[in-house]
Design a protein around this motif. Structure first.
Motif, PDB file in Angstrom:
ATOM      1  N   ARG A  26       0.812  -1.080  -0.026  1.00 28.33           N
ATOM      2  CA  ARG A  26      -0.076  -0.026   0.111  1.00 28.33           C
ATOM      3  C   ARG A  26       0.898   1.305  -0.085  1.00 28.33           C
ATOM      4  NH1 ARG A  26      -3.530  -1.058   5.058  1.00 28.33           N
ATOM      5  NH2 ARG A  26      -4.032   1.050   4.743  1.00 28.33           N
ATOM      6  N   HIS A  27       2.031   1.127   0.813  1.00 24.12           N
ATOM      7  CA  HIS A  27       2.944   2.474   0.649  1.00 24.12           C
ATOM      8  C   HIS A  27       3.473   2.657  -0.597  1.00 24.12           C
ATOM      9  CE1 HIS A  27       5.990   4.960   2.172  1.00 24.12           C
ATOM     10  NE2 HIS A  27       7.065   4.380   1.591  1.00 24.12           N
ATOM     11  N   ILE A  28       3.949   1.709  -1.252  1.00 27.23           N
ATOM     12  CA  ILE A  28       4.277   1.685  -2.690  1.00 27.23           C
ATOM     13  C   ILE A  28       3.221   2.415  -3.489  1.00 27.23           C
ATOM     14  CG2 ILE A  28       5.416   0.526  -4.602  1.00 27.23           C
ATOM     15  CD1 ILE A  28       6.694  -1.285  -2.602  1.00 27.23           C
ATOM     16  N   ALA A  29       2.384   1.676  -3.222  1.00 27.59           N
ATOM     17  CA  ALA A  29       1.200   1.988  -4.371  1.00 27.59           C
ATOM     18  C   ALA A  29       0.593   3.581  -4.050  1.00 27.59           C
ATOM     19  CB  ALA A  29      -0.053   1.363  -4.152  1.00 27.59           C
ATOM     20  N   SER A  30       0.991   4.053  -2.993  1.00 25.57           N
ATOM     21  CA  SER A  30       0.576   5.542  -2.552  1.00 25.57           C
ATOM     22  C   SER A  30       1.487   6.541  -3.022  1.00 25.57           C
ATOM     23  CB  SER A  30       0.253   5.689  -1.152  1.00 25.57           C
ATOM     24  OG  SER A  30       1.419   5.574  -0.423  1.00 25.57           O
ATOM     25  N   ALA A  31       2.603   6.021  -3.653  1.00 28.48           N
ATOM     26  CA  ALA A  31       3.799   7.079  -4.073  1.00 28.48           C
ATOM     27  C   ALA A  31       3.338   8.062  -4.998  1.00 28.48           C
ATOM     28  CB  ALA A  31       4.889   6.307  -4.575  1.00 28.48           C
ATOM     29  N   ASN A  39      -6.571   6.795  -1.344  1.00 28.88           N
ATOM     30  CA  ASN A  39      -7.371   5.795  -1.725  1.00 28.88           C
ATOM     31  C   ASN A  39      -6.802   4.271  -0.914  1.00 28.88           C
ATOM     32  OD1 ASN A  39      -9.233   7.132  -3.487  1.00 28.88           O
ATOM     33  ND2 ASN A  39      -7.765   6.796  -5.350  1.00 28.88           N
ATOM     34  N   PHE A  40      -5.531   4.475  -0.739  1.00 27.34           N
ATOM     35  CA  PHE A  40      -5.265   3.097  -0.081  1.00 27.34           C
ATOM     36  C   PHE A  40      -5.275   3.090   1.507  1.00 27.34           C
ATOM     37  CE2 PHE A  40      -3.260   2.516  -4.126  1.00 27.34           C
ATOM     38  CZ  PHE A  40      -3.538   1.161  -4.331  1.00 27.34           C
ATOM     39  N   GLY A  41      -5.919   4.375   1.832  1.00 24.91           N
ATOM     40  CA  GLY A  41      -5.956   4.647   3.354  1.00 24.91           C
ATOM     41  C   GLY A  41      -4.890   4.929   4.165  1.00 24.91           C
ATOM     42  N   LEU A  42      -3.818   5.673   3.341  1.00 14.89           N
ATOM     43  CA  LEU A  42      -2.675   5.763   4.177  1.00 14.89           C
ATOM     44  C   LEU A  42      -2.403   7.581   4.352  1.00 14.89           C
ATOM     45  CD1 LEU A  42      -0.217   3.429   2.613  1.00 14.89           C
ATOM     46  CD2 LEU A  42      -1.533   3.257   4.672  1.00 14.89           C
ATOM     47  N   ALA A  43      -3.328   8.081   4.006  1.00 12.58           N
ATOM     48  CA  ALA A  43      -3.281   9.616   4.402  1.00 12.58           C
ATOM     49  C   ALA A  43      -4.398  10.340   5.022  1.00 12.58           C
ATOM     50  CB  ALA A  43      -3.505  10.352   2.997  1.00 12.58           C
ATOM     51  N   PRO A  44      -4.048  11.218   5.911  1.00 13.53           N
ATOM     52  CA  PRO A  44      -2.703  11.791   6.148  1.00 13.53           C
ATOM     53  C   PRO A  44      -1.867  10.822   6.916  1.00 13.53           C
ATOM     54  CG  PRO A  44      -4.192  12.823   7.773  1.00 13.53           C
ATOM     55  CD  PRO A  44      -4.912  11.915   6.739  1.00 13.53           C
ATOM     56  N   SER A  45      -0.536  11.099   6.721  1.00 19.63           N
ATOM     57  CA  SER A  45       0.437  10.208   7.257  1.00 19.63           C
ATOM     58  C   SER A  45       1.751  11.064   7.817  1.00 19.63           C
ATOM     59  CB  SER A  45       1.131   9.204   6.401  1.00 19.63           C
ATOM     60  OG  SER A  45       1.565   9.681   5.271  1.00 19.63           O
ATOM     61  N   SER A  46       2.246  10.671   8.927  1.00 20.67           N
ATOM     62  CA  SER A  46       3.398  11.460   9.603  1.00 20.67           C
ATOM     63  C   SER A  46       4.594  10.812   9.131  1.00 20.67           C
ATOM     64  CB  SER A  46       3.386  11.059  11.086  1.00 20.67           C
ATOM     65  OG  SER A  46       2.122  11.595  11.457  1.00 20.67           O
ATOM     66  N   TYR A  53       5.778  10.526   1.991  1.00 17.68           N
ATOM     67  CA  TYR A  53       6.485  10.920   1.000  1.00 17.68           C
ATOM     68  C   TYR A  53       6.940  12.582   1.251  1.00 17.68           C
ATOM     69  CZ  TYR A  53       6.024   6.343  -1.327  1.00 17.68           C
ATOM     70  OH  TYR A  53       5.747   4.878  -1.340  1.00 17.68           O
ATOM     71  N   ASP A  54       8.021  12.745   1.124  1.00 15.39           N
ATOM     72  CA  ASP A  54       8.488  14.215   1.244  1.00 15.39           C
ATOM     73  C   ASP A  54       7.597  15.177   0.288  1.00 15.39           C
ATOM     74  OD1 ASP A  54      10.315  13.994   3.573  1.00 15.39           O
ATOM     75  OD2 ASP A  54      11.937  13.872   2.238  1.00 15.39           O
ATOM     76  N   ARG A  55       7.523  14.465  -0.875  1.00 13.08           N
ATOM     77  CA  ARG A  55       7.140  15.278  -1.891  1.00 13.08           C
ATOM     78  C   ARG A  55       5.466  15.577  -1.676  1.00 13.08           C
ATOM     79  NH1 ARG A  55       8.108  10.493  -4.106  1.00 13.08           N
ATOM     80  NH2 ARG A  55       6.501   9.237  -4.866  1.00 13.08           N
ATOM     81  N   HIS A  56       4.856  14.655  -0.969  1.00 17.00           N
ATOM     82  CA  HIS A  56       3.570  14.990  -0.579  1.00 17.00           C
ATOM     83  C   HIS A  56       3.276  15.745   0.792  1.00 17.00           C
ATOM     84  CE1 HIS A  56       2.654  10.659  -2.293  1.00 17.00           C
ATOM     85  NE2 HIS A  56       2.882  11.600  -3.082  1.00 17.00           N
ATOM     86  N   ASP A  57       4.319  16.393   1.505  1.00 17.67           N
ATOM     87  CA  ASP A  57       4.326  17.142   2.435  1.00 17.67           C
ATOM     88  C   ASP A  57       4.502  18.522   2.063  1.00 17.67           C
ATOM     89  OD1 ASP A  57       4.334  18.368   4.807  1.00 17.67           O
ATOM     90  OD2 ASP A  57       6.224  17.140   5.799  1.00 17.67           O
ATOM     91  N   CYS A  65      -0.077  14.838   2.999  1.00 19.77           N
ATOM     92  CA  CYS A  65      -1.469  14.713   2.645  1.00 19.77           C
ATOM     93  C   CYS A  65      -2.458  15.204   3.484  1.00 19.77           C
ATOM     94  CB  CYS A  65      -1.944  13.367   2.103  1.00 19.77           C
ATOM     95  SG  CYS A  65      -0.754  12.793   0.612  1.00 19.77           S
ATOM     96  N   GLU A  66      -2.200  16.251   4.258  1.00 22.79           N
ATOM     97  CA  GLU A  66      -3.057  16.746   5.069  1.00 22.79           C
ATOM     98  C   GLU A  66      -4.215  17.642   4.395  1.00 22.79           C
ATOM     99  OE1 GLU A  66      -1.272  19.502   7.850  1.00 22.79           O
ATOM    100  OE2 GLU A  66       0.500  19.355   6.543  1.00 22.79           O
TER     101      GLU A  66
END
Length: 73
Positions: A26-31, A39-46, A53-57, A65-66
């Motif tokens: 799921r982490h790889i798919a959320s890249a 969509n993969f239930g991993l956002a927002p994430s710390s 991923y830094d580019r999502h912050d 992804c906040e």
């Protein structure tokens, strides 16, 4: 050749991940972007957590992804 390289890279990532296989996949798919992470239930994430991923912050506060703009403003 690209398929072999992609498979090898994915195998190395899966082999070294400290997360369970399902979470790692799921982490790889959320890249690609925050929509994928949501969509993969991993956002927002710390930072350091699956889906981060830094580019999502956007504001570099350690939360990817906040909601934007933040709710407290």
């Amino acid at each position: 050749m690209i398929a072999v390289s992609s498979f090898t890279l994915t195998y190395i990532v899966l082999e070294r991940s400290s997360w369970p296989l399902g979470i790692t996949l799921r982490h790889i798919a959320s890249a690609p972007n925050c929509d994928a992470a949501r969509n993969f239930g991993l956002a927002p994430s710390s930072r350091g957590q699956p889906g981060y991923y830094d580019r999502h912050d956007r504001d570099d506060d350690g939360i990817a992804c906040e909601p934007w703009p933040p709710h407290d403003q």
